[in-house]
Design a protein around this motif. Structure first.
Motif, PDB file in Angstrom:
ATOM      1  N   ASP A 157       1.317   6.688  -6.899  1.00 15.82           N
ATOM      2  CA  ASP A 157       0.561   7.153  -7.182  1.00 15.82           C
ATOM      3  C   ASP A 157       0.823   8.846  -6.831  1.00 15.82           C
ATOM      4  O   ASP A 157       0.232   9.877  -7.649  1.00 15.82           O
ATOM      5  CB  ASP A 157      -0.871   7.087  -5.920  1.00 15.82           C
ATOM      6  CG  ASP A 157      -1.304   6.188  -6.395  1.00 15.82           C
ATOM      7  OD1 ASP A 157      -1.104   5.039  -7.444  1.00 15.82           O
ATOM      8  OD2 ASP A 157      -2.343   5.034  -6.095  1.00 15.82           O
ATOM      9  N   VAL A 158       1.782   9.219  -5.660  1.00 15.15           N
ATOM     10  CA  VAL A 158       2.008  10.526  -5.799  1.00 15.15           C
ATOM     11  C   VAL A 158       2.640  11.011  -6.763  1.00 15.15           C
ATOM     12  O   VAL A 158       3.077  12.036  -7.284  1.00 15.15           O
ATOM     13  CB  VAL A 158       3.303  11.183  -4.178  1.00 15.15           C
ATOM     14  CG1 VAL A 158       3.848  12.247  -3.972  1.00 15.15           C
ATOM     15  CG2 VAL A 158       2.138  10.544  -3.701  1.00 15.15           C
ATOM     16  N   ASN A 163       1.372  -1.379  -0.389  1.00  9.48           N
ATOM     17  CA  ASN A 163       0.154   0.065   0.474  1.00  9.48           C
ATOM     18  C   ASN A 163       0.904   1.561   0.340  1.00  9.48           C
ATOM     19  O   ASN A 163       0.389   2.411  -0.799  1.00  9.48           O
ATOM     20  CB  ASN A 163      -0.697  -0.417   0.601  1.00  9.48           C
ATOM     21  CG  ASN A 163      -1.727   1.050   0.929  1.00  9.48           C
ATOM     22  OD1 ASN A 163      -2.151   1.605  -0.391  1.00  9.48           O
ATOM     23  ND2 ASN A 163      -2.762   1.591   2.053  1.00  9.48           N
ATOM     24  N   VAL A 164       2.004   0.996   1.018  1.00  7.97           N
ATOM     25  CA  VAL A 164       2.980   1.988   0.675  1.00  7.97           C
ATOM     26  C   VAL A 164       3.203   2.715  -0.292  1.00  7.97           C
ATOM     27  O   VAL A 164       3.530   4.109  -1.348  1.00  7.97           O
ATOM     28  CB  VAL A 164       3.892   2.229   1.583  1.00  7.97           C
ATOM     29  CG1 VAL A 164       4.962   3.190   2.233  1.00  7.97           C
ATOM     30  CG2 VAL A 164       3.069   2.323   3.264  1.00  7.97           C
ATOM     31  N   THR A 181      -3.696  11.117   3.590  1.00 11.74           N
ATOM     32  CA  THR A 181      -3.858   9.940   4.411  1.00 11.74           C
ATOM     33  C   THR A 181      -3.422   9.188   4.974  1.00 11.74           C
ATOM     34  O   THR A 181      -2.346   8.588   4.156  1.00 11.74           O
ATOM     35  CB  THR A 181      -5.381   9.551   2.830  1.00 11.74           C
ATOM     36  OG1 THR A 181      -4.753   8.994   1.991  1.00 11.74           O
ATOM     37  CG2 THR A 181      -5.793  10.547   2.961  1.00 11.74           C
ATOM     38  N   GLN A 188       2.373   1.799  -3.809  1.00 14.27           N
ATOM     39  CA  GLN A 188       1.025   2.297  -4.684  1.00 14.27           C
ATOM     40  C   GLN A 188       1.262   3.590  -4.297  1.00 14.27           C
ATOM     41  O   GLN A 188       0.848   4.247  -4.685  1.00 14.27           O
ATOM     42  CB  GLN A 188       0.597   1.856  -3.882  1.00 14.27           C
ATOM     43  CG  GLN A 188      -1.025   1.990  -5.612  1.00 14.27           C
ATOM     44  CD  GLN A 188      -0.541   1.723  -6.471  1.00 14.27           C
ATOM     45  OE1 GLN A 188       0.282   0.157  -7.243  1.00 14.27           O
ATOM     46  NE2 GLN A 188      -0.913   2.322  -7.164  1.00 14.27           N
ATOM     47  N   LYS A 189       1.049   3.856  -3.257  1.00 14.39           N
ATOM     48  CA  LYS A 189       0.814   5.081  -2.883  1.00 14.39           C
ATOM     49  C   LYS A 189       1.800   6.221  -2.648  1.00 14.39           C
ATOM     50  O   LYS A 189       1.396   7.127  -3.903  1.00 14.39           O
ATOM     51  CB  LYS A 189       0.342   5.591  -1.433  1.00 14.39           C
ATOM     52  CG  LYS A 189      -0.189   6.703  -0.735  1.00 14.39           C
ATOM     53  CD  LYS A 189      -0.384   7.105   0.668  1.00 14.39           C
ATOM     54  CE  LYS A 189      -1.940   7.074   1.159  1.00 14.39           C
ATOM     55  NZ  LYS A 189      -0.779   7.340   2.479  1.00 14.39           N
ATOM     56  N   LYS A 190       3.269   5.389  -2.854  1.00 17.87           N
ATOM     57  CA  LYS A 190       3.963   6.531  -3.257  1.00 17.87           C
ATOM     58  C   LYS A 190       4.324   7.222  -5.084  1.00 17.87           C
ATOM     59  O   LYS A 190       4.478   7.377  -5.766  1.00 17.87           O
ATOM     60  CB  LYS A 190       5.627   5.585  -3.033  1.00 17.87           C
ATOM     61  CG  LYS A 190       7.174   6.927  -3.360  1.00 17.87           C
ATOM     62  CD  LYS A 190       8.110   6.324  -2.962  1.00 17.87           C
ATOM     63  CE  LYS A 190       9.037   6.408  -3.377  1.00 17.87           C
ATOM     64  NZ  LYS A 190      10.367   5.754  -2.446  1.00 17.87           N
ATOM     65  N   VAL A 212      -3.950  11.925  -1.348  1.00 21.85           N
ATOM     66  CA  VAL A 212      -3.277  10.854  -1.016  1.00 21.85           C
ATOM     67  C   VAL A 212      -2.407  10.995  -0.418  1.00 21.85           C
ATOM     68  O   VAL A 212      -2.039  10.194   0.692  1.00 21.85           O
ATOM     69  CB  VAL A 212      -2.676  10.479  -2.342  1.00 21.85           C
ATOM     70  CG1 VAL A 212      -1.992   9.931  -2.601  1.00 21.85           C
ATOM     71  CG2 VAL A 212      -3.684  10.631  -3.856  1.00 21.85           C
TER      72      VAL A 212
END
Length: 58
Positions: free
Chosen positions: A10-11, A3-4, A57, A6-8, A54
């Protein structure tokens, strides 16, 4: 951890997109002496808000 990561990603994607749009607007302003359309600015503001969501959260 996935998840981390993926978040990275996305950013990074959001930042690249924003940078590309801002470069385009900058070139338009400096070379063609034209201001961006209000819709373009609103769209960029929306994208920046999405990026903040993003990032903020947990």
């Amino acid at each position: 951890m996935t998840n981390v990561r993926q978040k990275k990603e996305d950013v990074k994607m959001h930042l690249k997109d924003l940078r590309k749009e801002l470069k385009r607007i900058h070139l338009t302003v400096t070379e063609e002496l034209l201001l961006p359309q209000p819709d373009e600015v609103k769209t960029l503001m929306y994208k920046m808000d999405q990026l903040l969501k993003v990032i903020e959260t947990k």
